[in-house]
Design a protein around this motif. Sequence first.
Motif, PDB file in Angstrom:
ATOM      1  N   MET A  60       0.828  -1.204   0.000  1.00 46.29           N
ATOM      2  CA  MET A  60       0.000   0.000   0.000  1.00 46.29           C
ATOM      3  C   MET A  60       0.870   1.265   0.000  1.00 46.29           C
ATOM      4  SD  MET A  60      -3.077  -0.874  -0.299  1.00 46.29           S
ATOM      5  CE  MET A  60      -3.806   0.744   0.037  1.00 46.29           C
TER       6      MET A  60
ATOM      7  N   LEU B 177       2.328   1.642  -3.479  1.00 41.08           N
ATOM      8  CA  LEU B 177       1.304   2.120  -4.409  1.00 41.08           C
ATOM      9  C   LEU B 177       1.050   3.605  -4.213  1.00 41.08           C
ATOM     10  CD1 LEU B 177      -0.765   1.508  -6.601  1.00 41.08           C
ATOM     11  CD2 LEU B 177      -2.380   0.857  -4.791  1.00 41.08           C
TER      12      LEU B 177
ATOM     13  N   GLN C 258      -3.018  -4.474 -10.263  1.00 37.86           N
ATOM     14  CA  GLN C 258      -3.987  -4.908  -9.253  1.00 37.86           C
ATOM     15  C   GLN C 258      -4.898  -3.776  -8.815  1.00 37.86           C
ATOM     16  OE1 GLN C 258      -1.422  -6.500  -6.197  1.00 37.86           O
ATOM     17  NE2 GLN C 258      -0.530  -8.020  -7.599  1.00 37.86           N
ATOM     18  N   SER C 259      -4.376  -2.556  -8.814  1.00 37.30           N
ATOM     19  CA  SER C 259      -5.157  -1.409  -8.341  1.00 37.30           C
ATOM     20  C   SER C 259      -5.977  -0.755  -9.447  1.00 37.30           C
ATOM     21  CB  SER C 259      -4.216  -0.361  -7.738  1.00 37.30           C
ATOM     22  OG  SER C 259      -3.385   0.205  -8.753  1.00 37.30           O
TER      23      SER C 259
ATOM     24  N   LEU D 255       1.519  -3.962  -8.931  1.00 36.13           N
ATOM     25  CA  LEU D 255       0.657  -3.171  -8.055  1.00 36.13           C
ATOM     26  C   LEU D 255      -0.258  -2.263  -8.871  1.00 36.13           C
ATOM     27  CD1 LEU D 255       3.009  -2.044  -5.135  1.00 36.13           C
ATOM     28  CD2 LEU D 255       1.121  -3.682  -5.048  1.00 36.13           C
TER      29      LEU D 255
ATOM     30  N   ARG E 203       1.626   6.571  -7.058  1.00 38.59           N
ATOM     31  CA  ARG E 203       0.649   7.587  -7.466  1.00 38.59           C
ATOM     32  C   ARG E 203       1.272   8.982  -7.419  1.00 38.59           C
ATOM     33  NH1 ARG E 203      -3.376   4.338  -4.406  1.00 38.59           N
ATOM     34  NH2 ARG E 203      -4.783   3.376  -5.931  1.00 38.59           N
TER      35      ARG E 203
END
Length: 359
Positions: free
Chosen positions: A14, A17, A72-73, A69, A21
């Motif tokens: 997390m 990720l 998956q997101s 990642l 971003r």
Amino acid sequence: LFATELADAARDRMQLLSRLRVAFSSERLTLHFQPFIRLHDGAAMGAECLLRWQTAEGQHIPPDHFIPLAEQSGMIVALGDWVIRTALRWRAGLIGRVDDTFRVAINVSLVQLIEDNFVANILHYIHTQGLQGYHVEIELTESMAAHDINSVIQKLKQMREHGISIAIDDFGTGYSSLSILSSLPIDRLKIDRSFVSGDAANQPHFGIAHTVIELATNLQMHTIAEGIETESQRDTLRQNGCLEGQGYLFSRPLDEAQFNDDLEPNDGYAPQELLREHGRTGKDIIGSLIKVDFLHAQRHLSDSEGGSRAEELSRHLSRYYQRNLQRHEEDQNAIKALADSEALLNEHLRQVFADTLER
């Protein structure tokens, strides 16, 4: 203990990720490009664009850490769209500097491919940049076979109808049955580096790589070998029918500026050709390059321009030799003395100019 480890791993993902971003929005992501080389003559046929992430602190995050990642997101849709637009803009900037058939290969996730507007978007971006479909190659992995195969086939056919070529990346490392493979509209199979470099290179005739080449031939597809590191690997692959390759033998992935610096003019100045045609000693190589460069340059120069142009060309040649010392290890001692001395190059170049202008 096991639950704690799982929780820690989830927290780390997390956090990564979240950092991804931020990096995306702050333009910390870049593309590097690694050329495809035609094995029988060394010509660059295209380049694969590779996503890179360097943090503000200078840390390089490996793609296999952050791309899963992003997939998956769902972030891969926006990220992949940026990659496509950036890669096509780069290819458009090469118009007139590379052969028209030079293609840019773009890795596309299954998550992107199944988006309803994927094909329409990529066709729009190609048109916007003034490109043609044959300037683009889409690389997919074998994982696409796990999805609705009919939907995948339909989209691949739509792209191929507009000239876009399709390649399966890392072939042999994922899941795909031969029956599915034969039904896919595929142009190329990319032989995974695990079958080419390192220990795989010690197998007689590359074992699995040879099998993939035969399979591709039977399916009327071409092959590209990844991870070529030695002349021996290249020669064996070529003898077994592999048409193209990429790897550190030819070039590491380069950023845009480095790739542009590596490009050679299309009007007769071709160091790879000269290396093959004019002998293997350092003196033969430098003499051939100087002769050809100046016969070409004479058509564009006045007497007053000779000196500055000579210095510019000497710097270009010096950079070329430095980049290629490791590619031609048998000539390293012969070339190094010349490559290290721009003064010596300048002396040769100015003399050639003087002789040419006097005539």
